[in-house]
Design a protein around this motif. Sequence first.
Motif, PDB file in Angstrom:
ATOM      1  N   MET A   1       1.011  -0.834  -0.075  1.00  0.00           N
ATOM      2  CA  MET A   1       0.374  -0.198   0.107  1.00  0.00           C
ATOM      3  C   MET A   1       1.084   1.687   0.051  1.00  0.00           C
ATOM      4  SD  MET A   1      -3.529   0.990  -0.329  1.00  0.00           S
ATOM      5  CE  MET A   1      -3.108   2.648  -0.334  1.00  0.00           C
ATOM      6  N   LEU A   2       0.455   2.064  -1.126  1.00  0.00           N
ATOM      7  CA  LEU A   2       1.291   2.952  -1.266  1.00  0.00           C
ATOM      8  C   LEU A   2       1.047   4.063   0.309  1.00  0.00           C
ATOM      9  CD1 LEU A   2       0.545   4.839  -5.248  1.00  0.00           C
ATOM     10  CD2 LEU A   2       2.606   4.486  -3.074  1.00  0.00           C
ATOM     11  N   THR A   3       1.964   4.311   0.999  1.00  0.00           N
ATOM     12  CA  THR A   3       1.929   5.381   2.312  1.00  0.00           C
ATOM     13  C   THR A   3       3.287   6.089   2.257  1.00  0.00           C
ATOM     14  OG1 THR A   3       1.042   3.318   3.065  1.00  0.00           O
ATOM     15  CG2 THR A   3       1.760   5.489   4.944  1.00  0.00           C
ATOM     16  N   ASP A   4       2.966   7.105   3.026  1.00  0.00           N
ATOM     17  CA  ASP A   4       3.961   8.849   3.379  1.00  0.00           C
ATOM     18  C   ASP A   4       4.392   8.609   4.719  1.00  0.00           C
ATOM     19  OD1 ASP A   4       2.234   9.593   4.716  1.00  0.00           O
ATOM     20  OD2 ASP A   4       1.546  11.275   3.498  1.00  0.00           O
ATOM     21  N   ASN A   5       5.387   9.239   5.045  1.00  0.00           N
ATOM     22  CA  ASN A   5       6.132   9.892   6.075  1.00  0.00           C
ATOM     23  C   ASN A   5       4.780  10.295   7.402  1.00  0.00           C
ATOM     24  OD1 ASN A   5       8.893   9.048   4.725  1.00  0.00           O
ATOM     25  ND2 ASN A   5       8.833  11.129   4.756  1.00  0.00           N
ATOM     26  N   GLY A   7       1.876   8.562   8.063  1.00  0.00           N
ATOM     27  CA  GLY A   7       0.157   7.601   7.400  1.00  0.00           C
ATOM     28  C   GLY A   7      -0.325   7.487   6.733  1.00  0.00           C
ATOM     29  N   ARG A   8      -0.573   8.344   5.476  1.00  0.00           N
ATOM     30  CA  ARG A   8      -1.042   8.707   4.653  1.00  0.00           C
ATOM     31  C   ARG A   8      -1.715   7.830   3.954  1.00  0.00           C
ATOM     32  NH1 ARG A   8      -0.568  15.864   4.068  1.00  0.00           N
ATOM     33  NH2 ARG A   8       1.427  14.272   3.591  1.00  0.00           N
ATOM     34  N   LYS A   9      -2.904   7.207   3.156  1.00  0.00           N
ATOM     35  CA  LYS A   9      -2.437   5.759   2.306  1.00  0.00           C
ATOM     36  C   LYS A   9      -3.238   6.598   1.535  1.00  0.00           C
ATOM     37  CE  LYS A   9      -2.867   1.870   6.079  1.00  0.00           C
ATOM     38  NZ  LYS A   9      -3.253   0.870   5.944  1.00  0.00           N
ATOM     39  N   PHE A  10      -2.991   6.239   0.053  1.00  0.00           N
ATOM     40  CA  PHE A  10      -3.331   7.146  -1.471  1.00  0.00           C
ATOM     41  C   PHE A  10      -4.019   5.989  -2.081  1.00  0.00           C
ATOM     42  CE2 PHE A  10      -0.039   8.911   1.174  1.00  0.00           C
ATOM     43  CZ  PHE A  10      -0.545  10.407   0.740  1.00  0.00           C
ATOM     44  N   LYS A 301       6.841  13.268   0.141  1.00  0.00           N
ATOM     45  CA  LYS A 301       5.671  14.074   0.028  1.00  0.00           C
ATOM     46  C   LYS A 301       5.573  14.864   1.886  1.00  0.00           C
ATOM     47  CE  LYS A 301       0.734  13.727   0.079  1.00  0.00           C
ATOM     48  NZ  LYS A 301       0.514  14.569  -0.907  1.00  0.00           N
ATOM     49  N   LYS A 302       4.771  16.239   0.930  1.00  0.00           N
ATOM     50  CA  LYS A 302       5.000  17.138   2.508  1.00  0.00           C
ATOM     51  C   LYS A 302       4.070  16.804   3.373  1.00  0.00           C
ATOM     52  CE  LYS A 302       8.862  18.845   1.288  1.00  0.00           C
ATOM     53  NZ  LYS A 302      10.670  17.850   1.833  1.00  0.00           N
ATOM     54  N   ALA A 303       3.908  17.701   4.166  1.00  0.00           N
ATOM     55  CA  ALA A 303       2.725  17.400   5.550  1.00  0.00           C
ATOM     56  C   ALA A 303       1.775  18.384   4.993  1.00  0.00           C
ATOM     57  CB  ALA A 303       2.755  17.700   7.080  1.00  0.00           C
ATOM     58  N   THR A 304       1.743  19.218   4.231  1.00  0.00           N
ATOM     59  CA  THR A 304       0.842  20.464   3.658  1.00  0.00           C
ATOM     60  C   THR A 304       1.257  20.989   2.092  1.00  0.00           C
ATOM     61  OG1 THR A 304      -0.288  22.464   4.474  1.00  0.00           O
ATOM     62  CG2 THR A 304       1.886  22.323   4.872  1.00  0.00           C
ATOM     63  N   HIS A 305       0.304  21.344   1.626  1.00  0.00           N
ATOM     64  CA  HIS A 305       0.036  22.101   0.320  1.00  0.00           C
ATOM     65  C   HIS A 305       0.509  23.781   0.166  1.00  0.00           C
ATOM     66  CE1 HIS A 305      -2.985  24.020   1.758  1.00  0.00           C
ATOM     67  NE2 HIS A 305      -3.647  23.170   0.712  1.00  0.00           N
ATOM     68  N   PHE A 306       1.229  23.899   1.094  1.00  0.00           N
ATOM     69  CA  PHE A 306       1.933  25.164   1.734  1.00  0.00           C
ATOM     70  C   PHE A 306       0.718  26.723   1.627  1.00  0.00           C
ATOM     71  CE2 PHE A 306       5.715  22.087   2.695  1.00  0.00           C
ATOM     72  CZ  PHE A 306       5.474  22.838   3.796  1.00  0.00           C
ATOM     73  N   LEU A 307      -0.194  26.476   0.862  1.00  0.00           N
ATOM     74  CA  LEU A 307      -0.629  27.917   0.356  1.00  0.00           C
ATOM     75  C   LEU A 307      -1.177  28.500   1.004  1.00  0.00           C
ATOM     76  CD1 LEU A 307      -3.559  26.008  -1.693  1.00  0.00           C
ATOM     77  CD2 LEU A 307      -1.602  26.676  -2.968  1.00  0.00           C
ATOM     78  N   GLN A 308      -1.328  28.007   2.347  1.00  0.00           N
ATOM     79  CA  GLN A 308      -1.905  29.486   3.360  1.00  0.00           C
ATOM     80  C   GLN A 308      -0.161  30.147   3.476  1.00  0.00           C
ATOM     81  OE1 GLN A 308      -1.502  25.544   3.578  1.00  0.00           O
ATOM     82  NE2 GLN A 308       0.341  25.686   5.457  1.00  0.00           N
TER      83      GLN A 308
END
Length: 323
Positions: A1-5, A7-10, A301-308
Amino acid sequence: MLTDNFGRKFYYLRLSITDVCNFRCNYCLPDGYACDNDRDFLSLPEIKRVANAFAQMGTEKIRITGGEPSLRKDLPDIISACKQTAGIKKVAITSNGYKLPEHLPAWLDAGIDNINISIDSLDPRQFHAITGHNKLDHILKGIDMALADGRPNIKVNTVLMREYNGYDIQSYLNWLKDTPVTLRFIELMQTGDNQEFFDAQHVQGSRIKQNLILDGWLPCIQEKTAGPAQEFYHPDYQGKIGLIMPYSKDFCNTCNRLRISSLGKLHLCLFTEEGLSLKEYLQQDDVEPLKARIAAMMHDKKATHFLQDNLTGATKNLAMLGG
């Protein structure tokens, strides 16, 4: 399963097959499409390898995007190839629908499950002002055809803009009274080339959410392959409403999707600095090296998109990756 640092699964892949678009939407390509790359778009064999690799790594849903994906003449073959990939349970498409009545039969025959059509105004004059095309009635005809067929799930995407549709939410609610589609209001996002437009037109979806709740709209339970929209239903309405609010708190916490560009680059986020090329791994049917490369890239992969923080990365416009 594709998972990032984190714990999110894709489970969900957004697959762009072209960055060309024939509309001139004021928030995306106000001057029309301009070719600024080699246009070496993914071939059908390469698309099959992408679908196969991601399916073997747990992906269950593929959304075909552009640009405008229907500009590719082999789109039905692409839909069919994704649909026939072992492990892929749903194949969706996002389109401007400019020839939806003509294209719909071929998409249905190919096995499409979900169709998302962009309609940024239900007023024909305003629709023309936003897109540069007088196609609203034709697109609505195609949606009616799809609803009559009954097989695909239909959603309508509307980008919120203060001066163009932000004041006209009621017309959409009136339409949803008897139309069984899911309408998703999408907050305008800042990209590399729309700063002035964004500043003038951005509308917060949270305000619409508050009004919906006050009017008796209730939250829907989401599937694990669902996109980022918060969806609501009302017992008095045939249709549902979704809100995509990328500037809301913790928006990225439930990220479940990755993106492949039409040039064969993996984008870990819509607003990453650059795509990570997979082209060299798409030239053979053995997908094990491709899978290993994708898994290795996930660590970036980062935790956020940083749009904010007003950081938009390499995304000049949404047609680059299909949103």
